[in-house]
Design an enzyme around this catalytic site. Sequence first.
Site, PDB file in Angstrom:
ATOM      1  N   ASP A 146       0.434 -49.867 -82.334  1.00  0.00           N
ATOM      2  CA  ASP A 146       0.552 -49.761 -83.693  1.00  0.00           C
ATOM      3  C   ASP A 146      -0.520 -48.860 -84.042  1.00  0.00           C
ATOM      4  OD1 ASP A 146      -2.534 -51.386 -84.488  1.00  0.00           O
ATOM      5  OD2 ASP A 146      -1.469 -51.926 -82.533  1.00  0.00           O
ATOM      6  N   ARG A 185       4.754 -59.993 -69.912  1.00  0.00           N
ATOM      7  CA  ARG A 185       4.904 -58.724 -69.478  1.00  0.00           C
ATOM      8  C   ARG A 185       4.878 -58.569 -68.078  1.00  0.00           C
ATOM      9  NH1 ARG A 185       1.311 -55.519 -72.204  1.00  0.00           N
ATOM     10  NH2 ARG A 185       2.461 -55.464 -74.072  1.00  0.00           N
ATOM     11  N   THR A 188      -1.431 -51.931 -74.253  1.00  0.00           N
ATOM     12  CA  THR A 188      -0.872 -51.404 -75.537  1.00  0.00           C
ATOM     13  C   THR A 188      -2.233 -51.232 -76.356  1.00  0.00           C
ATOM     14  OG1 THR A 188      -1.006 -53.708 -76.572  1.00  0.00           O
ATOM     15  CG2 THR A 188       1.140 -52.839 -76.035  1.00  0.00           C
ATOM     16  N   GLU A 239     -14.702 -56.303 -88.820  1.00  0.00           N
ATOM     17  CA  GLU A 239     -14.831 -56.091 -90.328  1.00  0.00           C
ATOM     18  C   GLU A 239     -15.572 -54.594 -90.453  1.00  0.00           C
ATOM     19  OE1 GLU A 239     -16.509 -59.074 -92.703  1.00  0.00           O
ATOM     20  OE2 GLU A 239     -14.606 -60.408 -92.631  1.00  0.00           O
ATOM     21  N   GLU A 295      -8.495 -50.403 -77.543  1.00  0.00           N
ATOM     22  CA  GLU A 295      -7.576 -51.199 -76.900  1.00  0.00           C
ATOM     23  C   GLU A 295      -9.098 -52.245 -76.553  1.00  0.00           C
ATOM     24  OE1 GLU A 295      -7.609 -51.025 -72.645  1.00  0.00           O
ATOM     25  OE2 GLU A 295      -9.766 -50.407 -73.714  1.00  0.00           O
ATOM     26  N   MET A 296      -8.759 -53.114 -75.258  1.00  0.00           N
ATOM     27  CA  MET A 296      -9.648 -54.174 -74.974  1.00  0.00           C
ATOM     28  C   MET A 296     -10.145 -54.529 -73.739  1.00  0.00           C
ATOM     29  SD  MET A 296      -8.782 -57.196 -78.179  1.00  0.00           S
ATOM     30  CE  MET A 296     -10.396 -58.082 -77.793  1.00  0.00           C
TER      31      MET A 296
END
Length: 234
Positions: free
Chosen positions: A203, A24, A90, A162, A178-179
């Site tokens: 998403d 990107r 994102t 999980e 996000e991260m």
Amino acid sequence: MSVHIGAKEHEIADKILLPGDPLRAKYIAETFLEGATCYNQVRGMLGFTGTYKGHRISVQGTGMGVPSISIYVTELMQSYNVQTLIRVGTCGAIQKDVKVRDVILAMTSSTDSQMNRMTFGGIDYAPTANFDLLKTAYEIGKEKGLQLKVGSVFTADMFYNENAQFEKLARYGVLAVEMETTALYTLAAKFGRKALSVLTVSDHILTGEETTAEERQTTFNEMIEVALETAIRQ
């Protein structure tokens, strides 16, 4: 030259965009910057410098997650004296009124990463965006007719978790997951620099709607334009 960035000091601008995906970064350089040259290929984490509307701008891939972005933003500020850092990335929405492809300005970021607790000896430090950047980005979005979302995001350490508590986070007003943002804002505060995350919803965690890998790499131009315009107004 720093450990992970193979550029000479003068090759990186004092304003930089930070996509997680190095491809990107390449797309941004080729699509939006004039006279862009590649200053970094170390570990495949591409970095470019060019001009946007006559202003010198760099774009540097950071990789995914708190540890990876922490390495790059630390070296950019410490070794290259970068002053303004804008993440363009994102996120996954967790609110019903946030739609896929919406643009989010991250005002604050909470996290399950141990980075800040380790840094502050157990204190729950609250990282925030730079207000000038946030205000400018919001005004630019309005000028462009965009329906920007402004609010809190959650920086996750695990992509496949999980035990994720998305419903609880949503009840407390978190817009998306996000991260990287917590690390960016914390390190910018440490070095006294300006930082902002401009995010596109790729998403929706609640509905399962998502974009393709190709879309994530080569579209989301509204986010990029807001970030570039914000950078050159500083």
